[in-house]
Structures are given as structure tokens and as C-alpha cells.
Write a protein that holds these residues in place. Structure first.
Motif, PDB file in Angstrom:
ATOM      1  N   ASN A 136      11.233  -2.360   3.607  1.00 43.35           N
ATOM      2  CA  ASN A 136      11.737  -2.773   2.307  1.00 43.35           C
ATOM      3  C   ASN A 136      10.614  -2.966   1.303  1.00 43.35           C
ATOM      4  OD1 ASN A 136      14.507  -2.859   3.016  1.00 43.35           O
ATOM      5  ND2 ASN A 136      14.201  -4.824   4.050  1.00 43.35           N
ATOM      6  N   ALA A 137       9.360  -2.920   1.742  1.00 40.92           N
ATOM      7  CA  ALA A 137       8.225  -3.100   0.843  1.00 40.92           C
ATOM      8  C   ALA A 137       7.988  -1.820   0.049  1.00 40.92           C
ATOM      9  CB  ALA A 137       6.978  -3.467   1.636  1.00 40.92           C
ATOM     10  N   LEU A 138       7.866  -1.957  -1.258  1.00 37.79           N
ATOM     11  CA  LEU A 138       7.789  -0.809  -2.151  1.00 37.79           C
ATOM     12  C   LEU A 138       6.630   0.123  -1.825  1.00 37.79           C
ATOM     13  CD1 LEU A 138       8.979   0.542  -4.733  1.00 37.79           C
ATOM     14  CD2 LEU A 138       7.285  -0.777  -6.031  1.00 37.79           C
ATOM     15  N   LEU A 139       5.453  -0.434  -1.556  1.00 33.37           N
ATOM     16  CA  LEU A 139       4.252   0.386  -1.406  1.00 33.37           C
ATOM     17  C   LEU A 139       3.967   0.812   0.027  1.00 33.37           C
ATOM     18  CD1 LEU A 139       1.842  -1.433  -3.895  1.00 33.37           C
ATOM     19  CD2 LEU A 139       3.369   0.510  -4.315  1.00 33.37           C
ATOM     20  N   ASP A 140       4.805   0.393   0.969  1.00 27.77           N
ATOM     21  CA  ASP A 140       4.570   0.775   2.366  1.00 27.77           C
ATOM     22  C   ASP A 140       4.706   2.275   2.590  1.00 27.77           C
ATOM     23  OD1 ASP A 140       4.044  -1.778   3.070  1.00 27.77           O
ATOM     24  OD2 ASP A 140       5.891  -2.138   4.188  1.00 27.77           O
ATOM     25  N   PRO A 143       0.846   6.448   1.886  1.00 29.57           N
ATOM     26  CA  PRO A 143      -0.150   6.481   2.969  1.00 29.57           C
ATOM     27  C   PRO A 143      -1.501   5.934   2.509  1.00 29.57           C
ATOM     28  CG  PRO A 143       1.007   8.586   2.778  1.00 29.57           C
ATOM     29  CD  PRO A 143       1.357   7.794   1.569  1.00 29.57           C
ATOM     30  N   ARG A 144      -2.043   4.992   3.262  1.00 29.73           N
ATOM     31  CA  ARG A 144      -3.315   4.393   2.898  1.00 29.73           C
ATOM     32  C   ARG A 144      -4.492   5.313   3.160  1.00 29.73           C
ATOM     33  NH1 ARG A 144      -2.746  -1.942   4.889  1.00 29.73           N
ATOM     34  NH2 ARG A 144      -0.802  -2.377   3.750  1.00 29.73           N
ATOM     35  N   MET A 150      -6.142   9.577  -5.404  1.00 31.98           N
ATOM     36  CA  MET A 150      -4.740   9.923  -5.185  1.00 31.98           C
ATOM     37  C   MET A 150      -3.939   8.693  -4.763  1.00 31.98           C
ATOM     38  SD  MET A 150      -3.183  12.889  -2.706  1.00 31.98           S
ATOM     39  CE  MET A 150      -4.365  14.080  -3.396  1.00 31.98           C
ATOM     40  N   TYR A 151      -4.536   7.854  -3.912  1.00 32.20           N
ATOM     41  CA  TYR A 151      -3.861   6.638  -3.466  1.00 32.20           C
ATOM     42  C   TYR A 151      -3.585   5.714  -4.657  1.00 32.20           C
ATOM     43  CZ  TYR A 151      -3.093   2.250  -0.905  1.00 32.20           C
ATOM     44  OH  TYR A 151      -2.578   1.073  -0.428  1.00 32.20           O
TER      45      TYR A 151
END
Length: 267
Positions: A136-140, A143-144, A150-151
Motif C-alpha cells: 500500500n506504500a506509494l513508493l514501494d 525499484p531502488r 532515474m530513481y
């Protein structure tokens, strides 16, 4: 293995899969290929992707073909490792992406009429539905492991979808100036705090990426082109310097700067 090169995509792919399986054979394969893992392969995947981009940007068809082949080989490599681990195989990978593309393009495969201006919104809505079951986390979903520029751009874009964004480009440009001023403040401090300086430079870079996004500029592509332009100009400066004194080291900084300005004016 094959009497002749296959002349159709399916047979060519089958040949590649057989080649990959042979390379990974514990007894008859290549020792280097056999010992690779998904984790060890990631650095090569990134390198191959960048080499493909470089060939494309230089417009070199033969190199593009070779580099895309190298990139495809990476996918096949992961597929073989996955098959050995009873996790997935190439068929699973191909079906997964086909299913995803059909699902995310209802205006193509489900005859659902969608205005072109709404395609991006539709795409993000479908992606959000897919991710709901995972997190439910928006930024999960970002990809880190992406390249830093780009991130940054992707997480900014993601936040913008829920309204957490500057309303126009003006305050973004102001933020860039503010971050640069904070870098200068750290440089002017009686004792330099390297960690604080790194943080301020990072904030400034993040703000620049945001400015690029608001200007509809891809920050990664813009920096790559700027770097390529610098490399091209410096190569000319180097050639001129060697022509004058036999080496770069024989020139002072002022002399090299004069050559640099000469190259710029010629462009």
C-alpha cells in the motif's frame, strides 16, 4: 547442435535456449557460466543495457544488433537459472510480460475506447491496481536499484500522481537556487563538514532532477548527452594540445581553457 542458422524467430530463440543450457551444464558447460547466480549477473545486465543504449544513440546498426543480443542473453541467463531453481523459465517470463501488456492496453486488446490524452492516467491506474495486493506504500513500487537520476525522477513523478508536487516550474527553479546557496554556505563554513556538504549536493541534484521533470526533460538522458558533448570537446582539445606541444601535460590550465573556448566557438 544446428546444421544451419535458424531463419525464423521461434527456432532462433530455441537455439539460444539450448546454447544457454549447455553453457550451464555442470559437467560439460563453461565454469564461469556455471558459477553465476542471479545476484552476480545484475552488474552485467546493467552494463549490457547501457552499451545497447550507447549503440542506439550512435546509430550503429551492427553494434545495436550485437548489444541487443547481449541483452537478450542476459534474460535467457536468468531464465535458465530460474529453471534450475524450479522458480520459472523463459516461457513463464514471456507469458508474464504478454499478459501484463494485454492487461495494461485495454484500448488495444479489449476494444475499449480511450483518448490519447488519457492513456498515461489509464496506465498508472492499472499499475496501481496491480500493486495493491503487494503493497500500500506509494513508493514501494519504484525499484531502488535504478540509476540515481532515474530513481529520483520516478519517485517525484509517483508523488505527483497524488498531488504532492509544485504547481509550476517557477518555485522549482527557486528551490534549485536555494539548494545551491546551501552548498555555498557549507563551502564557506569555518570547518567543512563533508557529510553535510554531500547532503546539500544531493539535495541540489534532486532539485535539478525535479526541474528537469517540470520542463519535460529526461534528467538521465540530458546528463548523458551533456557528458558526451564534454567528452567530444575534450577529445578535440586533447588532439590540439598534442599537436602543439606533444602532450596535454605541457599546457597550463589557461592554455587548455583557451583551446576549450576555441573548440566551443567552432561548434
Amino acid at each position: 547442435m544446428f546444421a544451419a542458422k535458424p531463419t525464423n524467430p521461434a527456432a532462433a530463440l530455441e537455439r539460444l535456449l539450448v546454447v544457454m543450457a549447455r553453457l550451464r551444464d555442470p559437467e560439460k558447460g563453461c565454469p564461469w557460466d556455471v558459477k553465476q547466480t542471479m545476484q552476480s549477473l545484475t552488474r552485467y545486465t546493467i552494463e549490457e543495457a547501457y552499451e545497447a543504449v550507447d549503440a542506439i544513440e550512435r546509430g550503429a546498426p551492427e553494434e545495436i544488433k550485437d548489444e541487443l543480443g547481449d541483452l537478450l542473453f542476459q534474460i535467457v541467463f536468468y531464465a535458465q537459472v530460474g529453471k534450475e531453481q524450479d522458480s520459472f523459465d523463459f516461457t513463464d517470463i514471456a507469458n508474464a510480460i504478454s499478459d501484463k501488456m494485454v492487461r495494461r492496453h485495454p484500448h488495444v486488446f479489449a476494444d475499449r475506447q480511450t483518448d490519447e490524452s488519457q492513456l498515461s492516467t489509464q496506465w498508472e491506474a492499472i499499475k496501481a491496481t496491480e500493486k495493491t495486493a503487494q503493497s500500500n506504500a506509494l513508493l514501494d513500487s519504484v525499484p531502488r536499484g535504478l540509476p540515481a537520476l532515474m530513481y529520483a525522477q520516478k519517485i517525484q513523478k509517483k508523488c505527483a500522481t497524488v498531488g504532492f508536487d509544485w504547481p509550476s516550474v517557477t518555485p522549482v527553479a527557486d528551490k534549485v537556487r536555494e539548494e545551491v546557496a546551501e552548498i555555498q554556505a557549507e563551502l564557506d563554513a569555518p570547518e567543512r563538514d563533508q557529510q553535510a556538504l554531500e547532503a546539500e549536493i544531493g539535495d541540489a541534484l534532486f532539485a535539478m532532477v525535479n526541474l528537469a521533470r517540470h520542463c519535460n526533460v529526461d534528467a538521465d538522458a540530458a546528463l548523458r548527452r551533456a557528458s558526451q558533448k564534454f567528452a567530444r570537446r575534450f577529445a578535440t582539445v586533447e588532439a590540439m594540445a598534442i599537436g602543439q606541444k606533444g602532450s596535454l601535460t605541457g599546457h597550463s590550465l589557461d592554455e587548455l581553457e583557451q583551446l576549450w573556448q576555441q573548440v566551443k566557438s567552432q561548434e
